[in-house]
Design a protein around this motif. Structure first.
Motif, PDB file in Angstrom:
ATOM      1  N   UNK A  15       0.846  -1.209   0.000  1.00  0.00           N
ATOM      2  CA  UNK A  15       0.000   0.000   0.000  1.00  0.00           C
ATOM      3  C   UNK A  15       0.877   1.254   0.000  1.00  0.00           C
ATOM      4  N   UNK A  18       2.041   2.038  -3.210  1.00  0.00           N
ATOM      5  CA  UNK A  18       0.929   2.157  -4.164  1.00  0.00           C
ATOM      6  C   UNK A  18       0.929   1.026  -5.198  1.00  0.00           C
ATOM      7  N   UNK A  20      -0.324  -3.082  -6.249  1.00  0.00           N
ATOM      8  CA  UNK A  20      -1.412  -4.011  -5.989  1.00  0.00           C
ATOM      9  C   UNK A  20      -0.962  -4.906  -4.818  1.00  0.00           C
ATOM     10  N   UNK A  23      -1.962 -10.808  -1.870  1.00  0.00           N
ATOM     11  CA  UNK A  23      -3.273 -11.463  -1.665  1.00  0.00           C
ATOM     12  C   UNK A  23      -3.085 -12.698  -0.801  1.00  0.00           C
ATOM     13  N   UNK A  24      -3.984 -12.955   0.084  1.00  0.00           N
ATOM     14  CA  UNK A  24      -3.935 -14.160   0.911  1.00  0.00           C
ATOM     15  C   UNK A  24      -5.291 -14.348   1.581  1.00  0.00           C
ATOM     16  N   UNK A  25      -5.520 -15.574   2.048  1.00  0.00           N
ATOM     17  CA  UNK A  25      -6.793 -15.829   2.739  1.00  0.00           C
ATOM     18  C   UNK A  25      -6.657 -15.309   4.165  1.00  0.00           C
ATOM     19  N   UNK A  26      -7.399 -14.275   4.474  1.00  0.00           N
ATOM     20  CA  UNK A  26      -7.235 -13.597   5.763  1.00  0.00           C
ATOM     21  C   UNK A  26      -8.216 -14.122   6.811  1.00  0.00           C
ATOM     22  N   UNK A  31      -8.599  -9.474   8.469  1.00  0.00           N
ATOM     23  CA  UNK A  31      -9.467  -8.710   7.561  1.00  0.00           C
ATOM     24  C   UNK A  31      -9.722  -7.305   8.118  1.00  0.00           C
ATOM     25  N   UNK A  38      -6.082  -0.057   4.535  1.00  0.00           N
ATOM     26  CA  UNK A  38      -6.474   0.522   3.246  1.00  0.00           C
ATOM     27  C   UNK A  38      -7.023   1.937   3.444  1.00  0.00           C
ATOM     28  N   UNK A  41      -4.210   4.363   4.186  1.00  0.00           N
ATOM     29  CA  UNK A  41      -3.377   4.661   3.012  1.00  0.00           C
ATOM     30  C   UNK A  41      -3.912   5.855   2.229  1.00  0.00           C
TER      31      UNK A  41
ATOM     32  N   UNK B  28     -11.206   2.710   0.223  1.00  0.00           N
ATOM     33  CA  UNK B  28     -11.541   1.361   0.700  1.00  0.00           C
ATOM     34  C   UNK B  28     -10.467   0.325   0.385  1.00  0.00           C
ATOM     35  N   UNK B  29      -9.664   0.541  -0.661  1.00  0.00           N
ATOM     36  CA  UNK B  29      -8.642  -0.472  -0.998  1.00  0.00           C
ATOM     37  C   UNK B  29      -7.211   0.048  -0.846  1.00  0.00           C
ATOM     38  N   UNK B  30      -7.038   1.375  -0.797  1.00  0.00           N
ATOM     39  CA  UNK B  30      -5.752   1.972  -0.440  1.00  0.00           C
ATOM     40  C   UNK B  30      -4.640   1.870  -1.462  1.00  0.00           C
ATOM     41  N   UNK B  31      -4.941   1.526  -2.699  1.00  0.00           N
ATOM     42  CA  UNK B  31      -3.881   1.488  -3.715  1.00  0.00           C
ATOM     43  C   UNK B  31      -4.464   1.757  -5.091  1.00  0.00           C
ATOM     44  N   UNK B  33      -3.712   0.583  -8.371  1.00  0.00           N
ATOM     45  CA  UNK B  33      -4.134  -0.428  -9.361  1.00  0.00           C
ATOM     46  C   UNK B  33      -5.504  -1.036  -9.054  1.00  0.00           C
ATOM     47  N   UNK B  34      -5.747  -1.356  -7.779  1.00  0.00           N
ATOM     48  CA  UNK B  34      -7.055  -1.928  -7.435  1.00  0.00           C
ATOM     49  C   UNK B  34      -8.164  -0.886  -7.570  1.00  0.00           C
ATOM     50  N   UNK B  35      -7.882   0.359  -7.134  1.00  0.00           N
ATOM     51  CA  UNK B  35      -8.911   1.408  -7.213  1.00  0.00           C
ATOM     52  C   UNK B  35      -9.301   1.652  -8.675  1.00  0.00           C
ATOM     53  N   UNK B  37      -9.077  -0.566 -11.240  1.00  0.00           N
ATOM     54  CA  UNK B  37      -9.837  -1.728 -11.731  1.00  0.00           C
ATOM     55  C   UNK B  37     -11.272  -1.710 -11.207  1.00  0.00           C
ATOM     56  N   UNK B  74     -14.503  -7.927  -4.259  1.00  0.00           N
ATOM     57  CA  UNK B  74     -13.047  -7.746  -4.196  1.00  0.00           C
ATOM     58  C   UNK B  74     -12.485  -8.399  -2.923  1.00  0.00           C
ATOM     59  N   UNK B  75     -13.077  -8.099  -1.778  1.00  0.00           N
ATOM     60  CA  UNK B  75     -12.555  -8.636  -0.507  1.00  0.00           C
ATOM     61  C   UNK B  75     -12.800 -10.143  -0.409  1.00  0.00           C
ATOM     62  N   UNK B  78     -10.147 -11.919  -3.142  1.00  0.00           N
ATOM     63  CA  UNK B  78      -8.707 -11.839  -2.868  1.00  0.00           C
ATOM     64  C   UNK B  78      -8.304 -12.149  -1.442  1.00  0.00           C
ATOM     65  N   UNK B  79      -9.252 -12.029  -0.499  1.00  0.00           N
ATOM     66  CA  UNK B  79      -8.867 -12.239   0.903  1.00  0.00           C
ATOM     67  C   UNK B  79      -9.820 -13.185   1.640  1.00  0.00           C
ATOM     68  N   UNK B  80     -10.758 -13.772   0.905  1.00  0.00           N
ATOM     69  CA  UNK B  80     -11.652 -14.764   1.494  1.00  0.00           C
ATOM     70  C   UNK B  80     -12.656 -14.195   2.472  1.00  0.00           C
ATOM     71  N   UNK B  81     -12.966 -12.907   2.364  1.00  0.00           N
ATOM     72  CA  UNK B  81     -13.948 -12.315   3.286  1.00  0.00           C
ATOM     73  C   UNK B  81     -15.332 -12.862   2.987  1.00  0.00           C
TER      74      UNK B  81
END
Lengths: 86, 166
Positions: A15, A18, A20, A23-26, A31, A38, A41, B28-31, B33-35, B37, B74-75, B78-81
Motif C-alpha cells: 500500500x 501504491x 497491488x 493477496x492471501x486468505x485472511x 481482515x 487501506x 493509506x 476502501x482499498x488503499x492502492x 491499481x485496485x482502485x 480496476x 473484491x474482498x 482476494x482475501x476470502x472475506x
C-alpha cells in the motif's frame, strides 16, 4: 507460509508503494486490519487523486465495453423473440 | 448536475461520477491499481442496466449498488472475506471532489483516538511513507518489533473504528 504479522506487513508495504497488494486468505482479525490499513493509506495528501490518463482512458474502455454488453443483450432478446414467435 | 435533473448520455454520467467513485474506491482499498480496476468495474456493471434518459437519483442508486457489490466481491475474491453487504457513503452525497470522503475522514479520526505509540507507527508508515527500517529506528525498536507494533496498532485502529460506528 507467512504468519499474520508478516502477512499484514507485506500488505502494508505494498500500500505504501501504491502497488497491488499481497493477496492471501485472511482471518477475520486480519481482515479488520487490512480494511483499516487501506483506509489509512488514503490519508496521505493527494493519494486518492486519480491519474489523468486513467480518467481519460477508462472513458473509451467503458464505451466499448458497455456497447458490447448492450449489443449482446439486444441479440439475446432477438433470439428469445425468434424462439417464442417462430 | 442537480438532483432533480436527468442524465441523457453515458458520457455525462461518467464525467460526473468517475472521480467520486475512484476516491471512494481508493479510500476502501488503499492502492491505485485496485482502485482503477474497481472503478472501471463499477461503470461496466451499472451503465448497461440504465435506460436513458434517467433521473440523477436513479443513476446514483445504480452506481451505489454496483460499488457495494464490486467492493464486497473484491474482498471475498482476494482475501476470502464472507460476502456481506459493504457500507459505503452515497455517491450522490459527495459532490465536492476536493473534500475528503467520509471514509478518509473516519480514518483520520481513528488515528487521532489511538494511544501515542500506535498512532506514531501508523503515522510514520502511512503519512510519512517510512520504510519499516526507518520507522523502527524512529521508534527505537528492531524492524521485527516494528512489524508487531504495526500489526497491533492496526488491530486497535480496527476496534476503534468499530466502536465509532456502533
Amino acid at each position: 507460509m507467512k504468519g499474520h504479522v508478516a502477512r499484514i506487513a507485506a500488505f502494508v508495504e505494498d500500500l505504501i508503494h501504491n502497488r497491488r497488494p499481497y493477496r492471501f486468505k485472511a482471518s477475520p482479525e486480519e481482515m479488520d486490519a487490512l480494511r483499516v490499513a487501506a483506509a489509512l493509506a488514503s490519508l496521505r495528501p493527494g493519494a486518492d487523486r486519480p491519474d489523468r490518463q486513467f480518467v481519460q482512458g477508462i472513458n473509451a474502455y467503458i464505451n466499448v465495453t458497455v456497447a458490447r454488453v448492450l449489443a449482446r443483450d439486444r441479440q439475446y432478446r432477438v433470439e428469445v423473440r425468434r424462439r417464442m414467435y417462430p | 448536475m442537480v438532483e432533480g435533473a436527468s442524465y441523457t448520455d453515458w458520457e455525462t454520467i461518467y464525467q460526473d461520477n468517475v472521480v467520486k467513485v475512484y476516491r471512494l474506491m481508493f479510500s476502501r482499498v488503499g492502492n491505485r491499481p485496485d482502485a482503477e480496476d474497481l472503478t472501471s468495474e463499477v461503470f461496466v456493471k451499472s451503465l448497461p442496466n440504465l435506460s436513458l434518459p434517467s433521473p440523477v437519483i436513479q443513476v446514483n442508486g445504480y452506481i451505489n449498488v454496483a460499488i457495494r457489490s464490486v467492493l464486497a466481491d473484491h474482498w471475498r475474491r482476494h482475501y476470502g472475506a464472507p460476502l456481506v453487504d459493504v457500507e459505503v457513503e452515497n455517491i450522490g452525497m459527495a459532490p465536492d471532489v476536493t473534500r475528503a470522503t467520509e471514509g478518509t475522514g473516519r480514518a483520520g479520526r481513528i488515528l487521532a483516538l489511538l494511544p501515542d505509540r500506535s498512532r506514531a507507527i501508523l503515522e510514520l508508515r502511512f503519512l510519512r511513507g517510512c520504510s519499516i527500517k526507518d520507522a523502527a529506528r524512529e521508534m527505537g525498536v528492531s524492524p521485527g518489533n516494528a512489524k508487531i507494533l504495526q500489526y497491533r496498532a492496526l488491530r486497535l485502529a480496527a476496534e476503534v473504528g468499530k466502536a465509532m460506528l456502533s
